[in-house]
Design a protein around this motif. Structure first.
Motif, PDB file in Angstrom:
ATOM      1  N   VAL A  27      13.674  45.344 -45.796  1.00 16.29           N
ATOM      2  CA  VAL A  27      14.060  44.452 -44.605  1.00 16.29           C
ATOM      3  C   VAL A  27      15.872  43.760 -45.182  1.00 16.29           C
ATOM      4  N   ALA A  28      16.106  43.935 -43.875  1.00 15.99           N
ATOM      5  CA  ALA A  28      17.695  43.623 -44.656  1.00 15.99           C
ATOM      6  C   ALA A  28      17.674  41.946 -44.584  1.00 15.99           C
ATOM      7  N   GLU A  29      18.508  41.348 -44.648  1.00 15.56           N
ATOM      8  CA  GLU A  29      18.690  39.604 -45.716  1.00 15.56           C
ATOM      9  C   GLU A  29      19.497  39.594 -43.912  1.00 15.56           C
ATOM     10  N   GLY A  30      18.848  38.775 -43.583  1.00 13.34           N
ATOM     11  CA  GLY A  30      19.754  37.616 -42.120  1.00 13.34           C
ATOM     12  C   GLY A  30      18.837  38.564 -41.135  1.00 13.34           C
ATOM     13  N   SER A  31      17.867  39.780 -41.050  1.00 15.17           N
ATOM     14  CA  SER A  31      17.183  40.072 -40.264  1.00 15.17           C
ATOM     15  C   SER A  31      16.022  39.669 -39.763  1.00 15.17           C
ATOM     16  N   ILE A  32      15.587  39.625 -38.735  1.00 16.68           N
ATOM     17  CA  ILE A  32      14.592  39.682 -37.998  1.00 16.68           C
ATOM     18  C   ILE A  32      14.138  41.451 -37.415  1.00 16.68           C
ATOM     19  N   THR A  33      13.169  41.795 -38.936  1.00 19.10           N
ATOM     20  CA  THR A  33      12.464  42.948 -38.534  1.00 19.10           C
ATOM     21  C   THR A  33      11.271  43.033 -38.257  1.00 19.10           C
ATOM     22  N   GLY A  34      10.725  44.026 -37.132  1.00 20.09           N
ATOM     23  CA  GLY A  34       9.198  43.952 -37.024  1.00 20.09           C
ATOM     24  C   GLY A  34       8.402  44.741 -37.214  1.00 20.09           C
ATOM     25  N   LEU A  35       7.123  44.491 -37.434  1.00 18.56           N
ATOM     26  CA  LEU A  35       6.423  45.490 -37.293  1.00 18.56           C
ATOM     27  C   LEU A  35       5.180  45.663 -37.174  1.00 18.56           C
ATOM     28  N   GLU A 203       3.246  42.017 -34.593  1.00 18.22           N
ATOM     29  CA  GLU A 203       3.104  41.131 -33.267  1.00 18.22           C
ATOM     30  C   GLU A 203       2.633  42.125 -32.618  1.00 18.22           C
ATOM     31  N   HIS A 204       2.098  42.616 -31.914  1.00 19.92           N
ATOM     32  CA  HIS A 204       1.405  43.324 -30.881  1.00 19.92           C
ATOM     33  C   HIS A 204       1.873  42.930 -29.767  1.00 19.92           C
ATOM     34  N   ASN A 205       2.783  41.416 -29.012  1.00 20.66           N
ATOM     35  CA  ASN A 205       3.590  41.684 -27.998  1.00 20.66           C
ATOM     36  C   ASN A 205       4.737  42.241 -28.059  1.00 20.66           C
ATOM     37  N   MET A 206       5.213  43.235 -27.541  1.00 21.76           N
ATOM     38  CA  MET A 206       5.940  44.345 -27.319  1.00 21.76           C
ATOM     39  C   MET A 206       7.276  43.497 -26.759  1.00 21.76           C
ATOM     40  N   GLU A 207       7.149  42.665 -25.566  1.00 19.43           N
ATOM     41  CA  GLU A 207       8.453  41.691 -25.535  1.00 19.43           C
ATOM     42  C   GLU A 207       8.967  40.476 -26.363  1.00 19.43           C
ATOM     43  N   PHE A 208       7.871  40.067 -26.792  1.00 15.46           N
ATOM     44  CA  PHE A 208       8.400  39.107 -27.925  1.00 15.46           C
ATOM     45  C   PHE A 208       9.345  39.952 -28.912  1.00 15.46           C
ATOM     46  N   VAL A 209       8.685  41.086 -29.453  1.00  9.51           N
ATOM     47  CA  VAL A 209       9.025  41.807 -30.243  1.00  9.51           C
ATOM     48  C   VAL A 209      10.154  42.639 -30.109  1.00  9.51           C
ATOM     49  N   MET A 210      10.330  43.065 -28.588  1.00  8.05           N
ATOM     50  CA  MET A 210      11.611  43.817 -28.649  1.00  8.05           C
ATOM     51  C   MET A 210      13.043  42.729 -28.656  1.00  8.05           C
ATOM     52  N   ASP A 211      12.318  41.590 -28.048  1.00  9.88           N
ATOM     53  CA  ASP A 211      13.258  40.982 -28.175  1.00  9.88           C
ATOM     54  C   ASP A 211      14.028  39.424 -28.836  1.00  9.88           C
ATOM     55  N   LEU A 212      12.772  39.468 -29.908  1.00 17.73           N
ATOM     56  CA  LEU A 212      13.363  38.563 -30.584  1.00 17.73           C
ATOM     57  C   LEU A 212      14.561  39.951 -31.846  1.00 17.73           C
ATOM     58  N   CYS A 213      13.378  40.979 -32.128  1.00 19.92           N
ATOM     59  CA  CYS A 213      13.855  41.710 -33.627  1.00 19.92           C
ATOM     60  C   CYS A 213      15.124  42.994 -33.558  1.00 19.92           C
TER      61      CYS A 213
END
Ligand code: ADP
Ligand code: MG
Length: 255
Positions: A27-35, A203-213
């Motif tokens: 997880v890079a510093e300052g990132s929003i990383t999705g798992l 998160e399972h909500n793909m829209e949420f993950v793709m938009d945020l991460c």
């Protein structure tokens, strides 16, 4: 960008179940990383290993240049790693504000002056500020158990922010939350990230993950099978195979 948090070859078995099998995530510093990954792929177990709730059989956890493998949850939390739980762990018989005061009592933050009473004016002010920020200040006096599921998720986020952790691990923050609260949640995460907070989000909500991460790691059977920016991960055949094929089932889970 350097890694603020890194797991290296983590293995963890429960009886005959190999929950994590050489799991390396950065997880890079300052990132929003999705798992992301199907149910049972080891996401929550990885969170538990990072935050000291589960001890790995092998592998290492590095945070901010130090090895923290096997540290207690209290030490991990004090080091600056906050988390929420897939099933919320707020206190239903306390009010929303009282939950926040409990969080203040548990945080080693700068408000912890040995001469100050926990729950004093500074704690209350900060608690109300955070509740304003997450949009649930209007419910401060209500018993937490009476909140909607989405509002409880927002209370969990408020709760973890009290200690001002450098990185926040969110386990399915949008699961079961209605769309308008999901947007609010995403907006708040973006604002916190713009202020420098790092996030690791399951998160399972793909829209949420793709938009945020900014970056996504895909877990399958305890191993990372793909990593990269959302656009690349979305089209990776291994991801479609491992994950998206099961997405419809995942939508039905209650949590
Ligand atoms: P995810 O969060 O990706 O859905 P988990 O990390 O919860 O997956 O679970 C990974 C696997 O490990 C699953 O097969 C699950 O049943 C098993 N598991 C997780 N925690 C435990 C535990 N405390 N005891 C036994 N099995 C567990
Ligand atoms: Mg899970």
């Amino acid at each position: 960008m350097s890694a603020l948090l890194r797991t290296e070859d983590i293995c963890k078995a429960f009886g005959g179940v190999q929950a994590l099998d050489g799991c390396t995530v950065e997880v890079a510093e300052g990132s929003i990383t999705g798992l992301i990954g199907p149910n049972g792929s080891g996401k929550t177990t990885l969170f538990n290993v990072i935050t000291g709730y589960d001890r790995p059989d092998a592998g290492e956890v590095w945070y901010s240049g130090a090895k923290i493998t096997g540290s207690s949850p209290q030490r991990v939390f004090a080091a600056g790693i906050g988390r929420t739980f897939q099933l919320t762990r707020i206190f239903p018989r306390l009010t929303v504000l009282e939950n926040m005061i409990v969080a203040a009592q548990h945080s080693g933050g700068e408000l912890r002056n040995p001469f100050a009473r926990a729950g004093g004016p500074a704690d209350r002010r900060r608690a109300m500020e955070l509740l304003e920020f997450t949009g649930i200040a209007g419910h401060a006096g209500k018993l937490a158990g009476t909140l909607s599921y989405g509002q409880r998720k927002l209370l969990e986020l408020s709760y973890v922010l009290v200690a001002d952790p450098a990185i926040v691990l969110l386990d399915e923050p949008a699961g079961g939350v209605n769309p308008s609260l999901i947007n609010q949640l995403a907006q708040r995460i973006k604002e916190l990230n713009a202020d420098g907070k790092t996030f690791l989000i399951v998160e399972h909500n793909m829209e949420f993950v793709m938009d945020l991460c900014h970056h996504i790691a895909v877990l399958d059977s305890g191993t990372v099978v793909a990593t990269g920016p959302p656009a690349a991960v979305r089209n990776d055949p291994r991801v479609l195979d491992a994950y998206l094929g099961t997405a419809e089932d995942d939508d039905e889970q209650a949590s």
